[in-house]
Design a protein around this motif. Structure first.
Motif, PDB file in Angstrom:
ATOM      1  N   SER A   1       0.873  -1.167   0.000  1.00  0.00           N
ATOM      2  CA  SER A   1       0.000   0.000   0.000  1.00  0.00           C
ATOM      3  C   SER A   1       0.914   1.222   0.000  1.00  0.00           C
ATOM      4  CB  SER A   1      -0.874  -0.035   1.256  1.00  0.00           C
ATOM      5  OG  SER A   1      -1.575   1.159   1.388  1.00  0.00           O
ATOM      6  N   PRO A   2       1.255   1.719  -1.209  1.00  0.00           N
ATOM      7  CA  PRO A   2       2.329   2.718  -1.304  1.00  0.00           C
ATOM      8  C   PRO A   2       1.992   4.064  -0.656  1.00  0.00           C
ATOM      9  CG  PRO A   2       1.252   2.388  -3.436  1.00  0.00           C
ATOM     10  CD  PRO A   2       0.657   1.385  -2.505  1.00  0.00           C
TER      11      PRO A   2
ATOM     12  N   ARG B   1      -1.987   9.486   4.018  1.00  0.00           N
ATOM     13  CA  ARG B   1      -3.070   9.160   3.070  1.00  0.00           C
ATOM     14  C   ARG B   1      -4.031  10.333   2.923  1.00  0.00           C
ATOM     15  NH1 ARG B   1      -1.981   3.915   5.594  1.00  0.00           N
ATOM     16  NH2 ARG B   1      -1.475   2.450   3.916  1.00  0.00           N
ATOM     17  N   VAL B   2      -4.334  10.967   4.034  1.00  0.00           N
ATOM     18  CA  VAL B   2      -5.225  12.131   3.965  1.00  0.00           C
ATOM     19  C   VAL B   2      -4.550  13.249   3.176  1.00  0.00           C
ATOM     20  CG1 VAL B   2      -6.283  13.956   5.375  1.00  0.00           C
ATOM     21  CG2 VAL B   2      -6.509  11.560   6.060  1.00  0.00           C
ATOM     22  N   ASP B   3      -3.265  13.469   3.437  1.00  0.00           N
ATOM     23  CA  ASP B   3      -2.543  14.531   2.712  1.00  0.00           C
ATOM     24  C   ASP B   3      -2.527  14.239   1.215  1.00  0.00           C
ATOM     25  OD1 ASP B   3      -2.116  15.892   5.004  1.00  0.00           O
ATOM     26  OD2 ASP B   3      -0.049  15.207   5.301  1.00  0.00           O
ATOM     27  N   LEU B   4      -2.321  12.961   0.870  1.00  0.00           N
ATOM     28  CA  LEU B   4      -2.277  12.601  -0.555  1.00  0.00           C
ATOM     29  C   LEU B   4      -3.639  12.860  -1.213  1.00  0.00           C
ATOM     30  CD1 LEU B   4      -0.353  11.408  -2.667  1.00  0.00           C
ATOM     31  CD2 LEU B   4      -1.206   9.145  -2.064  1.00  0.00           C
ATOM     32  N   ALA B   5      -4.715  12.510  -0.504  1.00  0.00           N
ATOM     33  CA  ALA B   5      -6.058  12.758  -1.058  1.00  0.00           C
ATOM     34  C   ALA B   5      -6.261  14.257  -1.286  1.00  0.00           C
ATOM     35  CB  ALA B   5      -7.118  12.212  -0.113  1.00  0.00           C
ATOM     36  N   LEU B   6      -5.767  15.078  -0.372  1.00  0.00           N
ATOM     37  CA  LEU B   6      -5.941  16.531  -0.531  1.00  0.00           C
ATOM     38  C   LEU B   6      -5.068  17.058  -1.668  1.00  0.00           C
ATOM     39  CD1 LEU B   6      -6.120  17.481   3.264  1.00  0.00           C
ATOM     40  CD2 LEU B   6      -8.007  17.482   1.616  1.00  0.00           C
TER      41      LEU B   6
ATOM     42  N   ALA C   1       0.966  10.314  -9.583  1.00  0.00           N
ATOM     43  CA  ALA C   1       1.918   9.247  -9.908  1.00  0.00           C
ATOM     44  C   ALA C   1       2.090   8.290  -8.719  1.00  0.00           C
ATOM     45  CB  ALA C   1       3.261   9.854 -10.291  1.00  0.00           C
ATOM     46  N   GLN C   2       1.954   8.843  -7.511  1.00  0.00           N
ATOM     47  CA  GLN C   2       2.197   8.023  -6.314  1.00  0.00           C
ATOM     48  C   GLN C   2       0.994   7.146  -5.952  1.00  0.00           C
ATOM     49  OE1 GLN C   2       3.052  10.366  -2.795  1.00  0.00           O
ATOM     50  NE2 GLN C   2       3.029   8.540  -1.496  1.00  0.00           N
TER      51      GLN C   2
ATOM     52  N   PHE D   1      -6.339   3.242  -4.303  1.00  0.00           N
ATOM     53  CA  PHE D   1      -6.429   4.474  -3.512  1.00  0.00           C
ATOM     54  C   PHE D   1      -7.212   5.545  -4.275  1.00  0.00           C
ATOM     55  CE2 PHE D   1      -4.771   8.578  -1.985  1.00  0.00           C
ATOM     56  CZ  PHE D   1      -5.071   8.431  -0.633  1.00  0.00           C
ATOM     57  N   GLN D   2      -6.953   5.627  -5.569  1.00  0.00           N
ATOM     58  CA  GLN D   2      -7.630   6.676  -6.355  1.00  0.00           C
ATOM     59  C   GLN D   2      -9.147   6.482  -6.356  1.00  0.00           C
ATOM     60  OE1 GLN D   2      -5.968   8.606  -9.479  1.00  0.00           O
ATOM     61  NE2 GLN D   2      -3.897   7.805  -9.316  1.00  0.00           N
ATOM     62  N   GLN D   3      -9.571   5.195  -6.191  1.00  0.00           N
ATOM     63  CA  GLN D   3     -11.029   4.950  -6.162  1.00  0.00           C
ATOM     64  C   GLN D   3     -11.592   4.966  -4.747  1.00  0.00           C
ATOM     65  OE1 GLN D   3     -11.133   1.111  -8.003  1.00  0.00           O
ATOM     66  NE2 GLN D   3     -10.141   1.967  -9.820  1.00  0.00           N
TER      67      GLN D   3
END
Ligand code: HEM
Length: 507
Positions: free
Chosen positions: A204-205, A262-267, A278-279, A284-286
């Motif tokens: 889970s990158p 994960r929250v930061d990446l979603a934001l 890319a990450q 995760f995208q879904q």
């Protein structure tokens, strides 16, 4: 000199006594209609605070509310500085909450709101009005019946992992099933909300792997603290150098470490950050966190992270312990077991596997789950309500300032709503008609805050039980006591973790 000071002091004390007496008199007048209700014996000054605090300490608040409902009837009052009227009739609870929250005569108590919002930060269940509405609106489509149906494959994958664990278990040794169900439900909700793969071997990158035991322990710490704050512990006590305060901060840190990246990446995805795209893996995208962040700009890191913790907590213990209780009742009721199994076999024969279409044919099994919830209402009374203006509840005048609470265990055994209440009888939930309507189902709550995850819970529980009935026979190691020896952090669980002897199905 003594005489000069003596007179004002005497007058002052007299005035204080008069004001106190007057306030006590008006307070008694205000709540005098409630004096006609039955009430457990209480301390002359502290009322019912001591037994209630002892019950919370013993993790059995639900039990004392239930015991009192059995002793004092379906409407009783206890006093904790203010009166709390406890109801235990399903229809009455439902109607009172629905109507009272609609016409504004009932609101959620500040104490329980504070307790919710102090888990990690402001969350949906701790909000009301506009602040609740935008949160609920953002999440509702994800958890609607059609929304969760998209996740059938993920849920099925998680159930299959449990089945593999059951196959691997020795047949002659006790196997506690509750931890297996905790793992199932936690993996499912983490996959849906955060895009963490169901299979722990898959990477889970986006952040650290999901560790079941530490995460579950952190949840237990936070939910038990909710219960304590909801009944009177002050939120500032978390700053004291006590073991429970330390455990609270450690639990918060656990979630922050697990969720922050994960929250930061979603934001960042919401902001169109190309490096973030890319990450992020396709799963995760879904995931819901990405969809919700994109949909609702009012979510920031400070509000999204606590909301995710809420979803993890709400989505785990609830369904896991319900499954454990269902496994227990199925073991103790061979006829119910065989009827449910025959229904599952028919569905497999029609469709070859469990599909959305075949799930529709499992109404008896769904009756098993509802019957389990009726008897073991895991989320038993999570939130109390406050009367904001005088109202009438079942012909009783209830003055403003009273609190309302429920014994869900009592409500589930209400013989008017559920004839033969002690019988485990899934047939009562099979679709009713005008002459025998189906009974009230209040274990997912009532009114606007009714459970967001009801469809997901039913989907998970149906798939898991269907798979178990298809593949295994089982018996309880400790017999009925597994279903009687219960405690709660916030949610009710079997103390012995429901050990079973499991063996592959015969014949
Ligand atoms: C057997 C399983 C479950 C039971 C018995 C249950 C029960 C409840 C109850 C009684 C409430 C109302 C609480 C209140 O009025 O304060 C509630 C609310 C809620 N439930 Fe569930 N629940 C279950 C599963 C789930 C699942 C799987 C999720 C998934 C995330 C979930 C998410 C929520 C949320 C977010 C709320 C708050 C809704 C709001 O404030 O508008 N629940 N649940």
């Amino acid at each position: 000199m003594g005489q000069v000071w003596g007179m004002p002091v005497v007058v002052g004390l007299g005035l204080v006594a008069a004001v106190a007496g007057w306030r006590r008199w008006t307070w008694q007048q205000r709540f005098k209609t409630l004096r006609s209700l039955p009430s457990p014996p209480g301390h002359w000054l502290l009322g019912h605070i001591p037994p209630l605090l002892a019950a919370v300490k013993n993790r059995q608040l639900f039990q004392i509310l239930f015991d009192w409902s059995q002793a004092y009837g379906p409407r009783y009052v206890y006093w904790v500085g203010y009166p709390v009227v406890v109801l235990s009739q399903a229809k009455l609870i439902d109607n009172t909450i629905v109507q009272g929250t609609r016409d504004g005569s009932l609101t959620r108590t500040g104490q329980s709101q504070r307790a919710w919002n102090d888990l990690m930060g402001p969350i949906m269940i701790g909000q009301d009005g506009a602040e609740w509405q935008w949160r609920r609106k953002a999440w509702t489509p994800e958890f609607s019946s059609s929304g969760v149906n998209h996740y059938l494959t993920l849920v099925d994958q998680s159930c299959t992992q449990v089945i593999a664990q059951l196959h691997a278990a020795p047949t002659d040794q006790p196997l506690p099933v509750d931890p297996l169900f905790v793992e199932l439900t936690l993996r499912v909700i983490a996959a849906l909300v955060l895009g963490i793969p169901i299979d722990p071997a898959q990477p889970s990158p986006e952040g650290p792997p999901l560790e079941i035991e530490p995460t579950y322990n952190a949840m237990s710490v936070l939910t038990y603290r909710f219960l304590r704050v909801a009944v009177g512990e002050k939120p500032w006590q978390k700053y004291l150098p006590t073991p429970s305060a330390r455990a609270y901060w450690a639990a918060r840190r656990h979630f922050e470490t697990c969720l922050q990246s994960r929250v930061d990446l979603a934001l960042r995805l919401r902001d169109g950050d190309l490096a973030a795209q890319a990450q992020a893996s396709p799963l995760f995208q879904q995931s819901m966190v990405v969809k919700i962040a994109a949909k609702e700009p009012r979510y920031s890191r400070a509000t999204l992270l606590p909301e995710i913790v809420e979803m993890l907590i709400a989505g785990t213990d609830t369904t896991a312990h319900t499954l454990s209780f269902a496994v227990g009742e199925l073991a103790l009721n061979p006829q119910v077991f065989e009827t449910a199994r025959a229904e599952v076999d028919r569905a497999f024969e029609h469709h070859g596997t469990l599909t959305l279409a075949s799930l529709k044919e499992l109404s008896y099994l769904q009756g098993v789950i509802k019957e389990t919830l009726r008897l073991y209402s895991v989320a038993s009374g999570t939130t109390s309500l406050q009367v904001t203006r005088d109202m009438v509840v079942d012909d009783l005048a209830v003055p403003a300032g009273t609190r309302l609470f429920w014994s869900m265990l009592g409500a589930g055994r209400d013989p008017d709503a559920y004839p033969q209440p002690h019988r485990f009888w899934p047939d009562r939930w099979l679709s009713g008609d005008r002459h025998s309507p189906t009974p009230p189902m209040i274990d997912f709550g009532s009114g606007p805050h009714r459970c967001l995850g009801e469809h997901l819970a039913m989907l998970e529980a149906t798939l898991m039980l269907a798979q178990m009935l298809r593949h295994f026979d089982w018996e309880l190691v400790n017999g009925r006591s597994s279903l009687e020896n219960l405690k709660q952090n916030l949610l009710i669980y079997p103390v012995d973790r429901m050990p079973i002897y499991v063996k592959p199905r015969q014949g």
